[in-house]
Design an enzyme around this catalytic site. Sequence first.
Site, PDB file in Angstrom:
ATOM      1  N   GLU A 166      37.278  34.045  29.580  1.00  8.59           N
ATOM      2  CA  GLU A 166      37.332  32.642  29.990  1.00  8.59           C
ATOM      3  C   GLU A 166      36.327  31.752  29.265  1.00  8.59           C
ATOM      4  O   GLU A 166      35.436  31.135  29.872  1.00  8.59           O
ATOM      5  CB  GLU A 166      37.122  32.524  31.506  1.00  8.59           C
ATOM      6  CG  GLU A 166      38.197  33.200  32.318  1.00  8.59           C
ATOM      7  CD  GLU A 166      38.060  32.983  33.816  1.00  8.59           C
ATOM      8  OE1 GLU A 166      39.027  33.239  34.544  1.00  8.59           O
ATOM      9  OE2 GLU A 166      36.974  32.547  34.271  1.00  8.59           O
ATOM     10  N   GLU A 367      43.413  38.842  35.202  1.00  9.61           N
ATOM     11  CA  GLU A 367      42.857  38.515  36.525  1.00  9.61           C
ATOM     12  C   GLU A 367      43.878  37.692  37.295  1.00  9.61           C
ATOM     13  O   GLU A 367      44.507  36.783  36.745  1.00  9.61           O
ATOM     14  CB  GLU A 367      41.561  37.699  36.441  1.00  9.61           C
ATOM     15  CG  GLU A 367      40.329  38.441  36.006  1.00  9.61           C
ATOM     16  CD  GLU A 367      39.099  37.542  35.987  1.00  9.61           C
ATOM     17  OE1 GLU A 367      39.036  36.572  36.793  1.00  9.61           O
ATOM     18  OE2 GLU A 367      38.213  37.803  35.160  1.00  9.61           O
TER      19      GLU A 367
END
Length: 476
Positions: A166, A367
Site C-alpha cells: 500500500e 487483504e
Amino acid sequence: MNLEFPKNFWWGAATSGPQSEGRFNKKHANMFDYWYEIQPEEFYNQVGPDTASNFYNSFREDIALMKEIGLNSIRTSIQWTRLIDDLEAGTVNEDAVRFYNEVIDEFIKNDIRPVINLHHFDLPVELYHRYGGWESKHVVDLYVKFAERCFELFSDRVVDWFTFNEPMVIVEGEYLHQFHYPNLVDGKKAVQVAYNIQLASAKAIARFRELNRNPDGRIGIILNLTPPYPKSDAPEDLAASEFADLWLNQLFMNASTLGEFPEKLAAVLEKDGMLWDASQEELTTIKANTIDYLGVNYYHPHRVQAPAVSPNSLTVDWMPEKYFDEYEMPGRRMNVDKGWEIYPKAIYDIGINIRDNYGNIDWFVSENGMGVSREERYLNEAGVIEDDYRIQFIQEHLYWLNKAMAEGSHCFGYHLWTPIDCWSWKNAYRNRYGFISTNIHTQVKTIKKSGHWIKNVAETNQVTLEDTLIKTIENN
C-alpha cells in the site's frame, strides 16, 4: 449454491512483521515505534507495538494454528528495522537472520506457502530524521540494499516476493492526511515520495532478477485499489471520479504493471507545479522493471462527486482532493466499528478492470477483511467467538470474486486480513480482524468460528451460499 475455486487456489491470510512480531531484539525503531515512544496517547488505550501478537516468541505455535485452520499461504513481511544492523552498509543482524530462517522453514514444514513483503509502513525512523525518509533518493538506494540481503538470504526457499504494501497509504498518511508519523501536510513532498517509492520498487525488482535463487520466483507489489464511484453521470462528477482514480489507483498501478505513470495525472501535476523530480535513467528503470504479478488490498470503495469549490480558486496547500469531494451515498451499508462502507461488488469491478486494462495480469486478493470491536460480545459457552458477520462478509466478497474469475480475470488467491488478531497502528487492538483471536494480556490464542469455517473452504475449494444470502448479495 456452491462456488467452485481452482485446485491450487491460495486460501490464506496476511499480516506484517511490525504488527505481529513485537520489538524483541530489534535494533532499530520504525516510524510507528518512534511515534509511540514520543506520543503514546495517540494510540488506542496507549497500546503500542512492543509485544504486538508476540510472533517473535510464539511463531511455531502460531503457525501450527494457521495450519490447523487449513490455510495454505500466509503473507507477512521482513522488517528492515530488524534484519539490517548498519543501515548505510546494509549489514545484517545475525539474530534476525536466524529468526526469519526459522519462520520460513516452519511455514514450509507446515505446508504453508510463505509470501514475503519487504515494506509494510516500517521505514527506519533514523532514515527519516537523517534524510527525510522516502523524500530522499539516497533512502531509495538503502532500501534496495535491504532488499538485496533478503533475496540473497531467503530466495532459495521463498518463491513469492512483494516490494511494498500500500504505497499510497504512505503518501497520504505521512504527507497529506496526518494519520502516519510525521503527520505532514505537504503536497509537493507527497508527490515526490510517490515517485521515489515507485523507483525503489523498480530498482528492487531489477536486483531480484539478478539475485533470485529460485527458478519459480516471482515479484510484485501490493496496492490498495479503491474504485471511485461517481455520484452521478453528470460530467463534473465523472471528471471528479476520473481524477480520483488517476491519483488513488492508476498512479502506482500503471507504473507497476505498464512501466509508465498516467499521462493525464502527470499533466495535472505539472500544471499545478507539483510534478516529481525524475531523470530519464530513472524512468527507464521503472519502464524496464514491471511486476510479475499483483496483490490487491480491498476493503471499501470511494464515492466521489465534483468539488464544491473550483480547484483553481483554492489557495491552501495542494491536495489531490481539490479535484474531488467525498460523497456519502444514501442507504450505504456500513461497518460502524471501522467507519467503512461494505460494498463487495467492487472486488468484481477491480478484477474486470485488471482483465481489460492491465494485460489480465495474475493477481490475488492480498487483504480483505472486517474490523470489529469488542468481539468478546460474541463469545459462546465453549469459548469460541461466533463471528458470523465475518463469514458473511467473506462469502459476499468471494461471490463477486468468483464471478470475475468466471469472466476471465486471472485471480489465484484470497487472503483475509489477518490470520491472528494483530496490532493495528494507531488503532492498536480496538478492532479485531483475524480468524484467530488474541488475548493481549495473556497471549492466549483461540480459533474463531470463521477459522473453523475457512478450513472447510480450503479443504474443498468450495464456498456454499444459501439462496437468501445470494439474493442479498445481488440486491446490494
